[in-house]
Design an enzyme around this catalytic site. Structure first.
Site, PDB file in Angstrom:
ATOM      1  CE1 TYR A  45      13.044  31.740   5.022  1.00 42.69           C
ATOM      2  CE2 TYR A  45      13.128  29.363   4.738  1.00 42.69           C
ATOM      3  CZ  TYR A  45      12.868  30.632   4.234  1.00 42.69           C
ATOM      4  OH  TYR A  45      12.432  30.765   2.950  1.00 42.69           O
ATOM      5  CE  LYS A  86      -0.352  -0.487   5.019  1.00 42.66           C
ATOM      6  NZ  LYS A  86      -1.165  -1.036   6.116  1.00 42.66           N
TER       7      LYS A  86
HETATM    8  C1  LIG Z   1      -0.385  -1.938   6.837  1.00 39.95           C
HETATM    9  C2  LIG Z   1      -0.994  -3.251   7.162  1.00 39.95           C
HETATM   10  C3  LIG Z   1      -0.205  -4.413   7.158  1.00 39.95           C
HETATM   11  C4  LIG Z   1       1.304  -4.371   7.068  1.00 39.95           C
HETATM   12  O1  LIG Z   1       1.804  -3.946   8.332  1.00 39.95           O
HETATM   13  P1  LIG Z   1       3.352  -3.821   8.634  1.00 39.95           P
HETATM   14  O2  LIG Z   1       3.375  -3.427  10.080  1.00 39.95           O
HETATM   15  O3  LIG Z   1       3.866  -2.748   7.746  1.00 39.95           O
HETATM   16  O4  LIG Z   1       3.978  -5.136   8.383  1.00 39.95           O
HETATM   17  C5  LIG Z   1      -0.851  -5.635   7.299  1.00 39.95           C
HETATM   18  N1  LIG Z   1      -2.194  -5.708   7.470  1.00 39.95           N
HETATM   19  C6  LIG Z   1      -2.977  -4.600   7.512  1.00 39.95           C
HETATM   20  C7  LIG Z   1      -4.438  -4.748   7.721  1.00 39.95           C
HETATM   21  C8  LIG Z   1      -2.401  -3.347   7.383  1.00 39.95           C
HETATM   22  O5  LIG Z   1      -3.175  -2.245   7.457  1.00 39.95           O
END
Ligand SMILES: *Cc1c(COP(=O)(O)O)cnc(C)c1O
Length: 349
Positions: free
Chosen positions: A244, A35
């Site tokens: 700044y 994602k």
């Molecule tokens: C983001 C997510 C993962 C992956 O989690 P990590 O901690 O990055 O390994 C797995 N399952 C769900 C539902 C998530 O939202």
């Protein structure tokens, strides 16, 4: 080149996937969570490298990400959507063969009406109170849902990065209570859950951050290097200020390098006065405030003026930098922004 370079090591990402895969029983499938553009690293290249390493199932947050991923991977690998089946997504889910993880009775009704026979999973809430059906909702619809033939029942742990947190065992027990005896493949663990041990693995694990070299997977190979080109260097006399707000004032004759990159690139302003750049293995402190596109670095002690300085490198990992910024590796990586030139190494074949 004046944009900073983000070098992404596809071999390291593949090696991290294999290492996480080896932590669970061979009968447990290891998926890959890609994602947010593969945590900011570029979903097309990353997902193809993971597919070559053996990943057969991928998770994204929303259907639009699933569409981009399907385009990158072509037909075959399974693309699961954590947001489930949202109104307006039916065509995309159907045409691009996405598998929604349904979060509510509403979504289930929508899915079964719009795409009867199309694969789906079900997300159950076991205590995080974020996504998924609550136990009482599940109790009411389980019979119909199971009749429709979900291909996965999943839930997500809220505190898996804290092994001693009592919620872990509680969520595990709740997940058993909700799913035992259904005969449907199950998934509970992301990176943190994999490390909690085999009782958390079930039929499928869903690592994300560990693939990209982040905590809590301490054995991960670093997958990212961030190198910022020096645009200009200048001498600064004692008493002169830099940047700044004049928050940094030279106490000795100093050499200041101005590098290309700033908070518009996810190099958070909270790194002002805290971040350390690296010239190979020599640390160089930030001088003053991080600005939108530029950061000033004190390189007085370097023998040779550098062409570039590293912010993420073997000496300082993503999580080290995140700590300096007051955040976590996840936010650091996903915030890195579109302006870098992303270079990929490895991932041959
Ligand atoms: C983001 C997510 C993962 C992956 O989690 P990590 O901690 O990055 O390994 C797995 N399952 C769900 C539902 C998530 O939202």
């Amino acid at each position: 080149m004046s944009t900073a370079t983000l070098t992404i090591d596809l071999d390291a990402i593949a090696a991290n996937w294999r290492a996480l895969d080896r932590l669970s029983d061979p009968s447990t499938q290891t998926a890959a969570v890609v994602k947010a553009d593969a945590y900011g690293l570029g979903v097309g290249r990353v997902a193809r490298a993971l597919a070559r390493a053996g990943a057969r199932r991928f998770f994204v947050a929303v259907a639009e990400e699933g569409a981009a991923l399907r385009e990158a991977l072509g037909p075959g690998p399974q693309v699961c959507v954590l947001a489930g089946h949202m109104a307006g997504d039916s065509d995309m889910i159907g045409d691009l063969d996405l598998t929604p993880m349904l979060n509510s009775l509403d979504q289930m009704t929508r899915h079964l009406e719009a795409l009867p026979g199309h694969p789906f999973g079900i997300q159950l809430d076991t205590g995080m109170n974020r996504l998924g059906m609550e136990p009482d909702e599940w109790a009411a619809v389980a019979a119909i849902a199971l009749e429709a033939g979900p291909e996965l029942l999943m839930s997500h742990l809220a505190c898996a990065d804290e092994p001693d947190h009592p919620l872990n065992a509680q969520q595990l027990a709740t997940f058993h209570a909700l799913t035992d005896g259904t005969g449907v493949p199950r998934s509970l663990a992301a990176t943190g859950g994999i490390l909690l041990g085999p009782e958390y693995h079930f039929d499928l694990t869903r690592p994300g951050i560990g693939l990209y070299g982040g905590q809590p997977f301490a054995q991960a190979q670093p997958a990212v290097r961030l190198s910022l080109p020096v645009i200009q260097t200048r001498m600064v006399e004692p008493g002169e200020a830099v940047g700044y707000g004049c928050t940094w004032v030279a106490e000795r004759p100093s050499v200041i390098a101005t590098v290309s990159g700033g908070y518009a690139d996810g190099l958070l302003r909270s790194l002002s006065g805290k971040a350390v750049f690296w010239a190979e293995d020599v640390p160089c402190p930030v001088a003053g405030r991080v600005s939108m596109d530029l950061i000033s670095v004190d390189v007085t002690h370097l023998v040779e003026l550098p062409h570039s300085l590293d912010l993420i490198c073997p000496a300082q990992g993503v999580d080290d930098l995140a700590r300096l910024a007051g955040t976590i590796g996840y936010e650091m990586l996903t915030g890195l922004g579109p302006r870098y030139s992303r270079r990929y190494t490895g991932g041959a074949a």
